[in-house]
Design a protein around this motif. Structure first.
Motif, PDB file in Angstrom:
ATOM      1  N   VAL A  71       0.858  -1.185   0.000  1.00  0.00           N
ATOM      2  CA  VAL A  71       0.000   0.000   0.000  1.00  0.00           C
ATOM      3  C   VAL A  71       0.899   1.241   0.000  1.00  0.00           C
ATOM      4  CG1 VAL A  71      -1.798   1.275   1.201  1.00  0.00           C
ATOM      5  CG2 VAL A  71      -1.819  -1.233   1.229  1.00  0.00           C
ATOM      6  N   GLU A  72       0.927   1.935  -1.109  1.00  0.00           N
ATOM      7  CA  GLU A  72       1.829   3.073  -1.244  1.00  0.00           C
ATOM      8  C   GLU A  72       1.530   4.151  -0.197  1.00  0.00           C
ATOM      9  OE1 GLU A  72       3.550   6.083  -4.699  1.00  0.00           O
ATOM     10  OE2 GLU A  72       1.581   5.169  -4.969  1.00  0.00           O
ATOM     11  N   TRP A  73       2.533   4.451   0.616  1.00  0.00           N
ATOM     12  CA  TRP A  73       2.450   5.480   1.651  1.00  0.00           C
ATOM     13  C   TRP A  73       1.179   5.380   2.507  1.00  0.00           C
ATOM     14  CZ3 TRP A  73       6.544   7.203   3.532  1.00  0.00           C
ATOM     15  CH2 TRP A  73       7.665   7.461   2.741  1.00  0.00           C
ATOM     16  N   PHE A  74       0.933   4.167   3.004  1.00  0.00           N
ATOM     17  CA  PHE A  74      -0.168   3.936   3.939  1.00  0.00           C
ATOM     18  C   PHE A  74      -0.006   4.856   5.155  1.00  0.00           C
ATOM     19  CE2 PHE A  74      -2.827  -0.064   5.251  1.00  0.00           C
ATOM     20  CZ  PHE A  74      -3.947   0.731   5.387  1.00  0.00           C
ATOM     21  N   ASP A  75       1.234   5.082   5.578  1.00  0.00           N
ATOM     22  CA  ASP A  75       1.506   5.859   6.785  1.00  0.00           C
ATOM     23  C   ASP A  75       0.912   7.258   6.738  1.00  0.00           C
ATOM     24  OD1 ASP A  75       3.026   6.252   9.345  1.00  0.00           O
ATOM     25  OD2 ASP A  75       4.019   7.791   8.138  1.00  0.00           O
ATOM     26  N   ARG A  76       0.857   7.863   5.568  1.00  0.00           N
ATOM     27  CA  ARG A  76       0.416   9.253   5.461  1.00  0.00           C
ATOM     28  C   ARG A  76      -1.098   9.424   5.607  1.00  0.00           C
ATOM     29  NH1 ARG A  76       4.475  11.706   0.774  1.00  0.00           N
ATOM     30  NH2 ARG A  76       6.394  11.014   1.806  1.00  0.00           N
ATOM     31  N   LEU A  77      -1.794   8.323   5.834  1.00  0.00           N
ATOM     32  CA  LEU A  77      -3.242   8.384   6.023  1.00  0.00           C
ATOM     33  C   LEU A  77      -3.627   8.453   7.499  1.00  0.00           C
ATOM     34  CD1 LEU A  77      -4.330   5.718   3.364  1.00  0.00           C
ATOM     35  CD2 LEU A  77      -4.019   8.182   3.067  1.00  0.00           C
ATOM     36  N   PHE A  78      -2.630   8.510   8.410  1.00  0.00           N
ATOM     37  CA  PHE A  78      -2.889   8.477   9.848  1.00  0.00           C
ATOM     38  C   PHE A  78      -2.162   9.618  10.552  1.00  0.00           C
ATOM     39  CE2 PHE A  78      -3.023   4.188   8.150  1.00  0.00           C
ATOM     40  CZ  PHE A  78      -4.200   3.667   8.664  1.00  0.00           C
ATOM     41  N   ASP A  79      -2.746  10.091  11.662  1.00  0.00           N
ATOM     42  CA  ASP A  79      -2.036  11.048  12.498  1.00  0.00           C
ATOM     43  C   ASP A  79      -1.184  10.292  13.513  1.00  0.00           C
ATOM     44  OD1 ASP A  79      -3.695  10.189  14.591  1.00  0.00           O
ATOM     45  OD2 ASP A  79      -4.947  11.990  14.566  1.00  0.00           O
ATOM     46  N   ASP A  80      -0.509  11.029  14.418  1.00  0.00           N
ATOM     47  CA  ASP A  80       0.391  10.388  15.371  1.00  0.00           C
ATOM     48  C   ASP A  80      -0.333   9.477  16.354  1.00  0.00           C
ATOM     49  OD1 ASP A  80       2.643  11.496  14.266  1.00  0.00           O
ATOM     50  OD2 ASP A  80       2.766  13.163  15.696  1.00  0.00           O
ATOM     51  N   ALA A  81      -1.627   9.693  16.538  1.00  0.00           N
ATOM     52  CA  ALA A  81      -2.411   8.841  17.444  1.00  0.00           C
ATOM     53  C   ALA A  81      -2.952   7.602  16.742  1.00  0.00           C
ATOM     54  CB  ALA A  81      -3.558   9.638  18.052  1.00  0.00           C
TER      55      ALA A  81
ATOM     56  N   ALA B  33      -9.508 -11.380   2.857  1.00  0.00           N
ATOM     57  CA  ALA B  33      -8.500 -12.377   3.213  1.00  0.00           C
ATOM     58  C   ALA B  33      -8.514 -12.658   4.709  1.00  0.00           C
ATOM     59  CB  ALA B  33      -7.119 -11.891   2.787  1.00  0.00           C
ATOM     60  N   ASP B  34      -8.061 -13.849   5.073  1.00  0.00           N
ATOM     61  CA  ASP B  34      -7.923 -14.202   6.487  1.00  0.00           C
ATOM     62  C   ASP B  34      -6.686 -13.541   7.091  1.00  0.00           C
ATOM     63  OD1 ASP B  34     -10.131 -16.253   6.821  1.00  0.00           O
ATOM     64  OD2 ASP B  34      -9.039 -17.090   5.113  1.00  0.00           O
ATOM     65  N   ALA B  35      -5.687 -13.281   6.246  1.00  0.00           N
ATOM     66  CA  ALA B  35      -4.474 -12.594   6.703  1.00  0.00           C
ATOM     67  C   ALA B  35      -3.875 -11.848   5.524  1.00  0.00           C
ATOM     68  CB  ALA B  35      -3.468 -13.591   7.274  1.00  0.00           C
ATOM     69  N   ILE B  36      -3.433 -10.617   5.773  1.00  0.00           N
ATOM     70  CA  ILE B  36      -2.838  -9.789   4.721  1.00  0.00           C
ATOM     71  C   ILE B  36      -1.452  -9.362   5.171  1.00  0.00           C
ATOM     72  CG2 ILE B  36      -3.070  -7.723   3.285  1.00  0.00           C
ATOM     73  CD1 ILE B  36      -6.099  -8.368   5.125  1.00  0.00           C
ATOM     74  N   MET B  37      -0.431  -9.695   4.382  1.00  0.00           N
ATOM     75  CA  MET B  37       0.896  -9.162   4.627  1.00  0.00           C
ATOM     76  C   MET B  37       0.933  -7.772   3.992  1.00  0.00           C
ATOM     77  SD  MET B  37       3.768  -9.857   6.150  1.00  0.00           S
ATOM     78  CE  MET B  37       3.801 -11.654   6.308  1.00  0.00           C
ATOM     79  N   VAL B  38       0.950  -6.761   4.841  1.00  0.00           N
ATOM     80  CA  VAL B  38       0.911  -5.385   4.364  1.00  0.00           C
ATOM     81  C   VAL B  38       2.340  -4.874   4.221  1.00  0.00           C
ATOM     82  CG1 VAL B  38       0.054  -3.056   4.764  1.00  0.00           C
ATOM     83  CG2 VAL B  38      -1.277  -5.027   5.561  1.00  0.00           C
ATOM     84  N   ILE B  39       2.719  -4.556   3.002  1.00  0.00           N
ATOM     85  CA  ILE B  39       4.017  -3.977   2.717  1.00  0.00           C
ATOM     86  C   ILE B  39       3.831  -2.454   2.635  1.00  0.00           C
ATOM     87  CG2 ILE B  39       5.995  -4.003   1.147  1.00  0.00           C
ATOM     88  CD1 ILE B  39       5.393  -6.721   2.471  1.00  0.00           C
ATOM     89  N   GLU B  40       4.768  -1.725   3.197  1.00  0.00           N
ATOM     90  CA  GLU B  40       4.641  -0.277   3.386  1.00  0.00           C
ATOM     91  C   GLU B  40       3.500   0.037   4.355  1.00  0.00           C
ATOM     92  OE1 GLU B  40       5.099   2.444   0.144  1.00  0.00           O
ATOM     93  OE2 GLU B  40       6.303   1.059  -1.037  1.00  0.00           O
TER      94      GLU B  40
ATOM     95  N   GLN C 117       7.937   2.793   6.485  1.00  0.00           N
ATOM     96  CA  GLN C 117       7.265   1.759   5.692  1.00  0.00           C
ATOM     97  C   GLN C 117       7.539   0.409   6.349  1.00  0.00           C
ATOM     98  OE1 GLN C 117       8.974   2.248   1.796  1.00  0.00           O
ATOM     99  NE2 GLN C 117       7.798   4.082   1.342  1.00  0.00           N
ATOM    100  N   GLU C 118       6.657  -0.003   7.247  1.00  0.00           N
ATOM    101  CA  GLU C 118       6.849  -1.250   7.979  1.00  0.00           C
ATOM    102  C   GLU C 118       6.341  -2.454   7.176  1.00  0.00           C
ATOM    103  OE1 GLU C 118       8.517  -0.932  10.681  1.00  0.00           O
ATOM    104  OE2 GLU C 118       8.178   1.153  11.245  1.00  0.00           O
ATOM    105  N   ILE C 119       6.668  -3.633   7.668  1.00  0.00           N
ATOM    106  CA  ILE C 119       6.087  -4.879   7.160  1.00  0.00           C
ATOM    107  C   ILE C 119       5.204  -5.406   8.289  1.00  0.00           C
ATOM    108  CG2 ILE C 119       6.533  -7.196   6.275  1.00  0.00           C
ATOM    109  CD1 ILE C 119       9.361  -6.214   5.522  1.00  0.00           C
ATOM    110  N   ALA C 120       3.914  -5.622   8.005  1.00  0.00           N
ATOM    111  CA  ALA C 120       2.971  -5.992   9.063  1.00  0.00           C
ATOM    112  C   ALA C 120       2.023  -7.075   8.579  1.00  0.00           C
ATOM    113  CB  ALA C 120       2.168  -4.771   9.511  1.00  0.00           C
ATOM    114  N   LEU C 121       1.560  -7.889   9.512  1.00  0.00           N
ATOM    115  CA  LEU C 121       0.503  -8.851   9.226  1.00  0.00           C
ATOM    116  C   LEU C 121      -0.773  -8.360   9.880  1.00  0.00           C
ATOM    117  CD1 LEU C 121       0.070 -11.707   7.874  1.00  0.00           C
ATOM    118  CD2 LEU C 121      -0.017 -12.581  10.217  1.00  0.00           C
TER     119      LEU C 121
END
Length: 337
Positions: free
Chosen positions: A8-18, A51-58, A96-100
């Protein structure tokens, strides 16, 4: 069960610090896409792939002042996704983390790095790997800017498996100026990426040697025939990770198809706009690879491509959401475990 890999390109920029969604008209990290538009598109895509599980890149940034797991779990709650729990391994400094992101009623998951930092053959992924990259009889130190995520999973049926989420170094010559510097950067980046692939393959060999169920999901930033420097090194990172004939190998049908074809169409999972050429480039970068002992249980792999997948093409809202949500498209695997 259905497993997915989604950059997900720049997923991080969709959230504030909280960790709360910035569901507004401000610009996202996507070209000409607002945060509200990207959030709505992602919600539709995540619901549709189901999906039952999604490996989220970025995945969203995770450090002392921001929680990537809180952001992902908040996203899931906001849109009623059953993948309500998130897990991140070793953090990094790239935002850009790697998360499940997974459904806890269907499986359990724990971060489970198995090697020591000083293991010379395959150190822990937040450590350093030593290899001679340029054949000068001196070992170079290689690190991961995004350490792979190692997981121990158990499905509700009781199947145990190892899972690795990976995001290998990009080969793009970022910051290079002029043809000669572009060439130097590109070759150096490819060397580092191949070293990361060798390191990752060493860990894979350990799992396959123990006859464990293994699944590798991620953006490998590489594939057969993607750039003019590949022939200098003989193999792509994808080929190294899959393994050579005669040894225990991993399997991904899209990789196998691309490797078997010198000319003609191949699957693609990403679509980038090349400003200097005023056109789009498509590439196969995202994979779900499985060990032989899982291959017989695998039912189908699918790239949710807005133009190549008939259902995605015919469903206008899904097609548009896939194009708005990211420059990569989800890959899913349906498997009987």
């Amino acid at each position: 069960m259905r497993f997915a890999c989604y950059n997900v390109e720049w997923f991080d920029r969709l959230f504030d610090d909280a960790g709360k969604l910035l569901n507004d008209g401000g610009w996202s990290g996507r070209r000409d896409v607002t945060r509200a538009q990207q959030i709505a598109a992602l919600a539709l895509v995540f619901r549709k792939i189901d999906a039952d599980a999604i490996m989220v890149i970025e995945a969203p940034d995770d450090h002392a002042d921001r929680s990537g797991t809180r952001a992902l779990e908040g996203f899931a709650e906001a849109f009623g996704l059953r993948t309500s729990e998130a897990l991140i391994g070793f953090g990094n400094t790239t935002q850009q983390e790697i998360a499940l992101l997974y459904d806890p009623s269907k499986l359990s998951a724990v971060h489970d790095p198995i090697a020591a930092l000083d293991d010379a053959a395959a150190p822990r992924f937040d450590g350093a790997f030593h290899i001679d990259l340029d054949i000068d009889n001196r070992e170079d130190e290689v690190t991961f800017s995004k350490p792979p995520l190692e997981l121990a999973l158990e499905t509700a049926r009781g199947t145990k498996l190892r899972m690795i989420g990976a995001h290998l170094k990009s080969k793009a010559p970022h910051g290079a100026r002029g043809r000669d510097e572009v060439m130097r950067f590109s070759i150096a980046n490819r060397r580092k990426q191949l070293a990361q692939a060798v390191w990752l393959r060493a860990r894979i060999d350990g799992h396959l040697g123990a006859d464990e169920h293994l699944m590798l999901l991620g953006d490998l930033n590489d594939g057969p025939g993607l750039d003019e420097y590949e022939n200098l090194f003989g193999r792509s990172s994808v080929e190294i990770i899959l393994g050579e004939a005669g040894c225990p190998c991993l399997f991904d049908p899209h990789a196998a198809r691309a490797l078997a074809r010198k000319i003609g169409g191949a699957p693609t999972t990403a679509r980038f706009f090349l400003k200097q050429d005023n056109r789009f480039l498509q590439a196969l970068l995202d994979y779900i690879m499985v060990s032989d002992n899982l291959r017989a249980k695998a039912k189908s792999w699918r790239i949710w491509h807005p133009f190549d997948d008939p259902e995605c093409w015919e469903n206008e809202s899904l097609r548009n959401a896939l194009l708005t949500a990211s420059d990569h498209f989800p890959v899913t695997l349906d498997i009987d475990i």
